[in-house]
Design a protein around this motif. Structure first.
Motif, PDB file in Angstrom:
ATOM      1  N   ILE A  44      31.307 -13.153  24.136  1.00 10.94           N
ATOM      2  CA  ILE A  44      30.091 -12.715  23.470  1.00 10.94           C
ATOM      3  C   ILE A  44      30.066 -11.199  23.634  1.00 10.94           C
ATOM      4  O   ILE A  44      30.089 -10.697  24.762  1.00 10.94           O
ATOM      5  N   ILE A  45      30.043 -10.483  22.528  1.00  7.24           N
ATOM      6  CA  ILE A  45      30.114  -9.021  22.574  1.00  7.24           C
ATOM      7  C   ILE A  45      28.828  -8.448  22.005  1.00  7.24           C
ATOM      8  O   ILE A  45      28.460  -8.737  20.861  1.00  7.24           O
ATOM      9  N   ASP A  46      28.151  -7.652  22.813  1.00 11.48           N
ATOM     10  CA  ASP A  46      26.848  -7.104  22.458  1.00 11.48           C
ATOM     11  C   ASP A  46      26.964  -6.096  21.318  1.00 11.48           C
ATOM     12  O   ASP A  46      28.053  -5.594  21.016  1.00 11.48           O
ATOM     13  N   LYS A  47      25.835  -5.764  20.705  1.00 12.73           N
ATOM     14  CA  LYS A  47      25.836  -4.871  19.539  1.00 12.73           C
ATOM     15  C   LYS A  47      26.303  -3.466  19.896  1.00 12.73           C
ATOM     16  O   LYS A  47      26.149  -3.012  21.027  1.00 12.73           O
ATOM     17  N   ASN A  48      26.890  -2.823  18.909  1.00 11.37           N
ATOM     18  CA  ASN A  48      27.368  -1.435  18.992  1.00 11.37           C
ATOM     19  C   ASN A  48      28.527  -1.218  19.961  1.00 11.37           C
ATOM     20  O   ASN A  48      28.824  -0.086  20.324  1.00 11.37           O
ATOM     21  N   VAL A  49      29.193  -2.276  20.401  1.00  9.26           N
ATOM     22  CA  VAL A  49      30.329  -2.134  21.307  1.00  9.26           C
ATOM     23  C   VAL A  49      31.593  -1.824  20.493  1.00  9.26           C
ATOM     24  O   VAL A  49      31.816  -2.401  19.432  1.00  9.26           O
ATOM     25  N   VAL A  50      32.403  -0.907  21.017  1.00 11.83           N
ATOM     26  CA  VAL A  50      33.696  -0.586  20.413  1.00 11.83           C
ATOM     27  C   VAL A  50      34.782  -1.096  21.351  1.00 11.83           C
ATOM     28  O   VAL A  50      34.829  -0.713  22.519  1.00 11.83           O
ATOM     29  N   ILE A  51      35.634  -1.968  20.850  1.00  7.45           N
ATOM     30  CA  ILE A  51      36.747  -2.511  21.624  1.00  7.45           C
ATOM     31  C   ILE A  51      37.989  -1.703  21.249  1.00  7.45           C
ATOM     32  O   ILE A  51      38.429  -1.740  20.100  1.00  7.45           O
ATOM     33  N   PRO A  52      38.568  -0.961  22.210  1.00  5.82           N
ATOM     34  CA  PRO A  52      39.718  -0.094  21.890  1.00  5.82           C
ATOM     35  C   PRO A  52      40.971  -0.875  21.479  1.00  5.82           C
ATOM     36  O   PRO A  52      41.141  -2.042  21.834  1.00  5.82           O
ATOM     37  N   ASP A  53      41.845  -0.199  20.763  1.00  2.00           N
ATOM     38  CA  ASP A  53      43.132  -0.775  20.354  1.00  2.00           C
ATOM     39  C   ASP A  53      43.847  -1.391  21.554  1.00  2.00           C
ATOM     40  O   ASP A  53      43.854  -0.826  22.646  1.00  2.00           O
ATOM     41  N   GLY A  54      44.446  -2.566  21.341  1.00  4.14           N
ATOM     42  CA  GLY A  54      45.286  -3.185  22.358  1.00  4.14           C
ATOM     43  C   GLY A  54      44.550  -3.912  23.472  1.00  4.14           C
ATOM     44  O   GLY A  54      45.181  -4.456  24.371  1.00  4.14           O
ATOM     45  N   THR A  55      43.232  -3.963  23.427  1.00  6.39           N
ATOM     46  CA  THR A  55      42.452  -4.621  24.484  1.00  6.39           C
ATOM     47  C   THR A  55      42.623  -6.136  24.402  1.00  6.39           C
ATOM     48  O   THR A  55      42.715  -6.699  23.313  1.00  6.39           O
ATOM     49  N   VAL A  56      42.646  -6.787  25.560  1.00  4.25           N
ATOM     50  CA  VAL A  56      42.719  -8.248  25.639  1.00  4.25           C
ATOM     51  C   VAL A  56      41.515  -8.726  26.450  1.00  4.25           C
ATOM     52  O   VAL A  56      41.327  -8.309  27.599  1.00  4.25           O
ATOM     53  N   ILE A  57      40.705  -9.597  25.859  1.00  2.00           N
ATOM     54  CA  ILE A  57      39.497 -10.115  26.501  1.00  2.00           C
ATOM     55  C   ILE A  57      39.538 -11.635  26.440  1.00  2.00           C
ATOM     56  O   ILE A  57      39.795 -12.217  25.385  1.00  2.00           O
ATOM     57  N   GLY A  58      39.273 -12.274  27.579  1.00  2.84           N
ATOM     58  CA  GLY A  58      39.165 -13.727  27.609  1.00  2.84           C
ATOM     59  C   GLY A  58      40.440 -14.461  27.952  1.00  2.84           C
ATOM     60  O   GLY A  58      40.471 -15.682  27.952  1.00  2.84           O
ATOM     61  N   TYR A  59      41.499 -13.750  28.255  1.00  2.00           N
ATOM     62  CA  TYR A  59      42.771 -14.386  28.597  1.00  2.00           C
ATOM     63  C   TYR A  59      43.053 -14.312  30.097  1.00  2.00           C
ATOM     64  O   TYR A  59      43.791 -15.137  30.627  1.00  2.00           O
ATOM     65  N   ASN A  60      42.507 -13.314  30.788  1.00  2.00           N
ATOM     66  CA  ASN A  60      42.662 -13.169  32.234  1.00  2.00           C
ATOM     67  C   ASN A  60      41.296 -12.793  32.803  1.00  2.00           C
ATOM     68  O   ASN A  60      40.870 -11.644  32.704  1.00  2.00           O
ATOM     69  N   GLU A  73      30.500 -19.619  34.248  1.00  2.00           N
ATOM     70  CA  GLU A  73      31.192 -20.760  34.857  1.00  2.00           C
ATOM     71  C   GLU A  73      32.044 -21.520  33.851  1.00  2.00           C
ATOM     72  O   GLU A  73      33.042 -22.131  34.213  1.00  2.00           O
ATOM     73  N   THR A  74      31.648 -21.471  32.587  1.00  2.00           N
ATOM     74  CA  THR A  74      32.405 -22.174  31.550  1.00  2.00           C
ATOM     75  C   THR A  74      33.485 -21.304  30.918  1.00  2.00           C
ATOM     76  O   THR A  74      34.117 -21.707  29.945  1.00  2.00           O
ATOM     77  N   GLY A  75      33.689 -20.090  31.449  1.00  2.00           N
ATOM     78  CA  GLY A  75      34.782 -19.242  30.994  1.00  2.00           C
ATOM     79  C   GLY A  75      34.470 -18.351  29.807  1.00  2.00           C
ATOM     80  O   GLY A  75      35.384 -17.830  29.171  1.00  2.00           O
TER      81      GLY A  75
END
Length: 84
Positions: A44-60, A73-75
């Motif tokens: 879940i990504i809040d408003k106005n967030v910038v995720i930089p190139d090459g970022t990995v979220i939710g895998y580790n 708790e549910t990941g």
């Protein structure tokens, strides 16, 4: 969202997902920008967030916590906006 892959996700208004990125099982609020070659899963990504190139979220989840994100708790990874 040209050149990206979106699966089972909800994108708010004015979101941009750049080429070669994958967003799965996630919710992106208003005006989120996802860079190129990004992988996002169960987030879940809040408003106005910038995720930089090459970022990995939710895998580790340990890496996600090190970045200051909350992991439920549910990941599900919660990425807050940074208020200045």
């Amino acid at each position: 969202t040209s050149g990206s892959t979106l699966q089972r996700s909800i994108l708010g208004p004015l979101c941009k997902v750049n080429s070669y990125s994958i967003v799965e099982d996630s919710i992106l609020f208003e005006k989120v920008t996802v860079g190129r070659h990004v992988k996002i899963r169960k987030a879940i990504i809040d408003k106005n967030v910038v995720i930089p190139d090459g970022t990995v979220i939710g895998y580790n989840h340990d890496e996600d916590r090190e970045r200051g994100y909350t992991v439920t708790e549910t990941g599900i990874v919660v990425v807050p906006r940074k208020d200045n």
